[in-house]
Design an enzyme around this catalytic site. Structure first.
Site, PDB file in Angstrom:
ATOM      1  CG  ASP A  99     -62.220  86.139 110.602  1.00 17.39           C
ATOM      2  OD1 ASP A  99     -63.002  86.728 111.354  1.00 17.39           O
ATOM      3  OD2 ASP A  99     -62.594  85.451 109.634  1.00 17.39           O
ATOM      4  CG  HIS A 292     -62.604  90.976 113.545  1.00 19.47           C
ATOM      5  ND1 HIS A 292     -62.435  89.966 114.463  1.00 19.47           N
ATOM      6  CD2 HIS A 292     -62.694  90.383 112.323  1.00 19.47           C
ATOM      7  CE1 HIS A 292     -62.433  88.791 113.815  1.00 19.47           C
ATOM      8  NE2 HIS A 292     -62.592  89.025 112.526  1.00 19.47           N
TER       9      HIS A 292
END
Length: 311
Positions: A99, A292
């Site tokens: 991320d 994610h």
């Protein structure tokens, strides 16, 4: 077993989790996460013969969180990682980021190839430095409700997320940002209003995990992490000398096929063109059906790929 301590580096106190002996691997988490996000990797990599260190990044959890927005540029945060390697008594390290931690890892490899010998990015491909300021470019294209924009005014997102920290973590991690609609914010509902509530946690996330994340954010609040977003345009200005630069170290990319970060127009183009920036890309692993929070969701596949690459 991993242990934890606080290390002073680059003018801040950094909380780290660490385990193992051998070549150093630094793990950089993203938003809204903590060193705890790497719990499955720390033990696996240590068991494979590495010295693994995962910090709470600047502004997060039990690490110092300077108040000033200007203390969170790409230079400050990469500087933390450079100083951390030195504080650990090492000259070189391999760096892995997920991320927001991925741009930190990519830029660490770009700025200091003498220190960072291999680089892996999870979920966020290396970015091409565009022609203009990212937030300005969004505005010019008629977009005004992207989550980056919602995060800009100091205090607004903080108030929403800090009202009930455990709920925030359940919604953001438990539901995730794998749905592209979550990236756009209805100001009347806030960021969390776009994330479906009331579902049980996914099987890779427990109530104990949520409690651990919530405890970290109870210490730091959300301001520090949000300040990373408030430097997006500033980072574009600062990285002008590296326009079109390449990262020549061995590189690895891992993401989930259902992650909105790589399925959108910009993300899919970056994934397709990655070799332009990473001429020494060893593997581009897209894990089918995964979202994610890839290293928490699919630790087996992620650990296997990381160990093969780092060795």
């Amino acid at each position: 077993m991993s242990s934890s301590r606080t290390i002073s580096a680059n003018g801040i106190d950094m909380f780290v989790r660490e385990a193992g002996q051998g070549p150093l691997v630094v793990l950089c988490h993203g938003w809204p996460e903590l060193s705890y996000s790497w719990r499955h990797q720390i033990t696996a990599l240590a068991g494979a013969g590495f010295r693994v260190v995962a910090p709470d990044m600047r502004g997060f959890g039990r690490t110092s969180a300077p108040a000033d927005i200007s203390a969170y540029t790409i230079f400050d945060i990469v500087g933390d990682m450079v100083a951390l390697v030195a504080a650990l008594g090492e000259k070189q390290a391999m760096i892995v980021g997920h991320d927001w931690g991925a741009p930190i890892a990519w830029h660490a490899a770009l700025f200091r190839p003498d220190i960072f010998t291999k680089v892996a990015g999870l979920s966020v491909p290396p970015s091409f430095r565009g022609r203009g300021l990212p937030l300005e470019t969004l505005r010019q294209s008629g977009i005004t409700n992207f989550y980056w924009q919602y995060f800009q005014p100091p205090g607004v997102a903080e108030a929403e997320f800090e009202a009930d920290i455990a709920r925030t973590m359940r919604l953001v991690l438990g539901r995730g940002v794998s749905d592209p609609s979550a990236m756009f914010v209805d100001e009347t509902k806030g960021f969390l209003g776009n994330l479906p509530a009331g579902r049980s946690l996914p099987n890779w996330l427990t109530d104990a995990d949520i409690a651990e994340f919530a405890a970290g954010y109870a210490v730091s609040g959300f301001r520090g992490g949000l300040n990373w977003y408030r430097n997006i345009d500033r980072n574009w200005e600062l990285t002008a000398p590296w326009q079109d630069a390449r990262i020549h170290q061995p590189a690895l990319f891992i993401a989930g096929s259902a992650d909105a970060v790589i399925t959108g127009l910009i993300g899919s183009k970056r994934v397709a063109d990655m070799e332009r920036i990473l001429p020494n890309l060893k593997q581009k692993l897209i894990i089918e059906g995964a979202g994610h929070w890839i290293q928490q969701e699919c630790p087996g596949e992620v650990n296997a790929a990381l160990i093969t690459f780092l060795k």
